[in-house]
Each structure stands twice: as C-alpha cells, then as structure tokens.
Write an enzyme that holds these catalytic residues in place. Structure first.
Site: not given
Length: 400
Positions: A175, A271, A338
């Site tokens: 991330s 995502d 994610h």
C-alpha cells in the site's frame, strides 16, 4: 449428542488455532532507533522510528528483505494531528511485537525463497511514504514532517547491523509502503555495494491518477496537499518534478518508468483500497450509493461493475505506459483485494490466488533469482475462481 457436538466444536477450534499458529511465523519484537531522535528523524509526534527484525540464518544470513509498512497518508495538519495519536504517527502507540507471515514468514513451506533471510518490517509513522522533509516544527501542533529522514536513519541503522554486507537485498512494501518501495527503490540500490543483487517489490502501491465517480479529481488533490504539507517535493524524482507539478510525481505511472533497479509490481486490477478511496471516496458519493458495493464486490450492481471494469482499463493503461522491460515483474490479478504479500493465504498456500497456474510467492521468487520471468495480467472480473475477494464488515472502518 450435545457432548459430542461440543467435542467436535472444540476439536475444530483447536485445529483452526494450530493452523493459524503454524502458518504465521514467529512473533518478532520491536526495535526503536533511538539514535535517530538527535538527527530529527522522528515520527509525526517526535518519537523515534522503529522496525521489527527476524535475523537471517544459514544460506540467508547475508540476504536482506526490507518490508515497508502501509497505512495511507495524512494530507494536512488536521489529519496529521489525528494520525499522530495512533500507531501510524507515533512509535509510542505501536505494539511491542508482531507476527511475520507471507513474504516475512520464517517457515520454508510457507515462504520457500526468503524464509531464512534477514526479514525486516519497517514501521510507518510519518504519513508521507517516507518523503516528508520540513525542518521547522510548529510549537502549537508539535508535528514533525520528517519521513525522508526516518527512511535514511532506519537504513543507516540496518547497514551498521550487517546489511552493508548484503549479497541479496529486496526493498518491498504494501500500500503506502508499496508506493514508498517505488519512490525509494533506486536510493536503496545506491546504499548497497555494487556487487549486491538488489530488486524492489511494490505490493498494492500502484495508485493511479483517475477521476472519481462524481467526475472529480479527489486523489490528485489529496496528493497535491500531501506533498505540500510534508515538503515532499525535494525527495521526489527530479526528472519528474522538473516537468510536472510535484503532486503528480507521487503517482507511480509518472515515475516508475524511470526506476533503474528491477521492480516487481503486484496489484489487483480491482484494488479494493483504490475502489473505495480513489474511484468512490465518500466525498464523491454523498448519498452512499456505493457503500454496499465497497463492502463486498458481490453486492455491486451491474452499472457499478461496469464502472469498475472501466477503472481496470484505466489501471492497465497507467501500468502499460511504463513500456516493456525484461527486468520488470508483474502479477496483476482480477481480485477485489489489497496487499497480497503479507497475508499468508494470498502469498503462498495451497489455495492462494493463481495467475498462469502460479502463486504470487512462486512468481516473485523465480523472478528474483532469475529462474523465470513473470509478467502476467489477469482477464477481467469475475474470470479468476482462485481469487480471495475481500469482504469489509464496517463501511466506516479504516481503509488501509
């Protein structure tokens, strides 16, 4: 009958507990870089940076894997004030030990290529993907925007503890950490000896510049504000900032082509963080039409799926503008997910997501050791039955 049912339940819970215990690696204690404080390399609240280190052994004793923690960003004083009172802004709020799983796992069966490396999880407490660089500290807010200094202080500490002798090294992250692994990839390479084999991995860090469902530019405005608040411009690629405004140079699509060090991009084309926060952020959906869809892709209306298919195409355009590179790796699945490298069930398990009949952990290992290149893009949702699509419980829960 009741006793038999209870016995079966306890047995099932015991098996589940043992499975979780065995698939997660060891709990790894925290290390504070106290020496960084005197250099001004501190978290948002002024506390020292920190990391967790599980030492390498055997054939991996001189191999280092640096995993940068994710956790979004703060883009202005108000959001950074909130953040500084959490583990994402203060090492005082961090737990003292965390389990290592996925790419950080210390068991060969669950992490065959990196299990015995020196595996480090660098904690994230600056809110700028380690790019902030403001010398002055406001006496009222006591906010420190020192992400770039934190990055350097942690790297210097690890170099002094043996990383300078690395034979193999990987900079990875998830991330906001996956974005940081792109932004710092070449500088990481520059810290290590010329003979070291160095590569970078970005997991769920390929954030794209696109319009939200209201037609606005929410994420572009957010990154503009972030870069201005943290003074990040001087730590972004000069080849980018010399030709476009600094906020755009936070998007990988404008900088990744210029990264010289081999890079592996792992991303879901749908995502879940980007769908929830870039495509359909709350500010662009005031009536909450997207809330149910953002919780579970199975809840999405056909019209919403179409919007998400368009998002996937924009993502692929942003990705493919990087051009061809034999040294680059790509694992772009069609899952609603994610961060897939730190979750054991997504990284390397019997039922992990597959592309070209290959698990993420296998694809990354073969790519790092130059056994086999891997550049695969999945077909469109819902074509991949091996996906573990994420389901969110609370629409107001933290998104990263």
């Amino acid at each position: 009958m009741l006793d038999t049912t209870r016995s079966c339940l306890w047995l099932w819970l015991l098996v589940l507990g043992l499975l979780l215990f065995t698939t997660n690696g060891a709990y790894v204690p925290i290390t504070y870089v106290q020496s960084a404080v005197a250099k001004g390399a501190v978290c948002l609240d002024g506390s020292p940076p920190a990391y967790h280190w599980d030492k390498g052994y055997g054939t991996g004793i001189n191999s280092w894997l640096i995993q940068l923690e994710g956790g979004g960003w703060c883009n202005n004083v108000s959001s950074c004030l909130v953040r500084k009172n959490t583990h994402l802004g203060s090492s005082k709020r961090m737990v003292k030990q965390i389990p290592f799983s996925g790419i950080l796992n210390n068991k060969r069966i669950f992490n065959p290529d990196f299990y015995n490396w020196n595996r480090i999880k660098v904690r994230y407490c600056d809110g700028s993907s380690f790019t902030g660089d403001v010398a002055a500290v406001n006496r009222v807010t006591n906010l420190h925007f020192r992400g770039a200094s934190v990055w350097l202080a942690v790297m210097e500490d690890l170099l002094s503890k043996g990383m300078r002798n690395a034979e193999n090294a990987i900079l990875s992250g998830c991330s906001a950490g996956g974005l940081a692994s792109i932004l710092h990839c070449d500088s990481f390479r520059a810290l290590l000896p010329m003979g070291t084999k160095v590569k970078c991995i970005s997991d769920a860090g390929y954030f794209i510049n696109t319009r939200d469902v209201s037609g606005g530019h929410y994420i572009q405005t957010f990154f503009d504000q972030l870069v201005a608040t943290h003074g990040s411009a001087k730590n972004l690629l000069p080849s980018c900032t010399s030709r476009m405004k600094p906020g755009l140079c936070f998007f990988p699509q404008y900088i990744a082509q210029q990264i010289r060090t081999p890079l592996f991009i792992i991303n879901a084309a749908y995502d879940s963080w980007q769908i929830r926060n870039i495509l359909a952020p709350g500010i662009a959906d005031p009536h909450g039409h997207w809330e149910s869809c953002k919780l579970d892709i199975k809840n999405c209306l056909p019209s919403q799926i179409k919007v998400m298919q368009d998002f996937r195409l924009q993502f692929l355009v942003a990705l493919l503008r990087l051009g061809k590179s034999a040294s680059r790796g790509m694992f772009i699945d069609s899952c609603f997910a994610h961060c897939q490298t730190e979750m054991q069930e997504l990284w390397f398990m019997q039922d992990s997501p597959l592309l070209n009949k290959t698990k993420i952990g296998k694809a990354v290992g073969d790519w790092f050791y130059d056994k086999k290149p891997f550049q695969k893009i999945d077909c469109a949702y819902p074509c991949n039955p091996t996906c573990h699509n994420r389901v969110y419980d609370d629409p107001h829960a933290p998104h990263s």
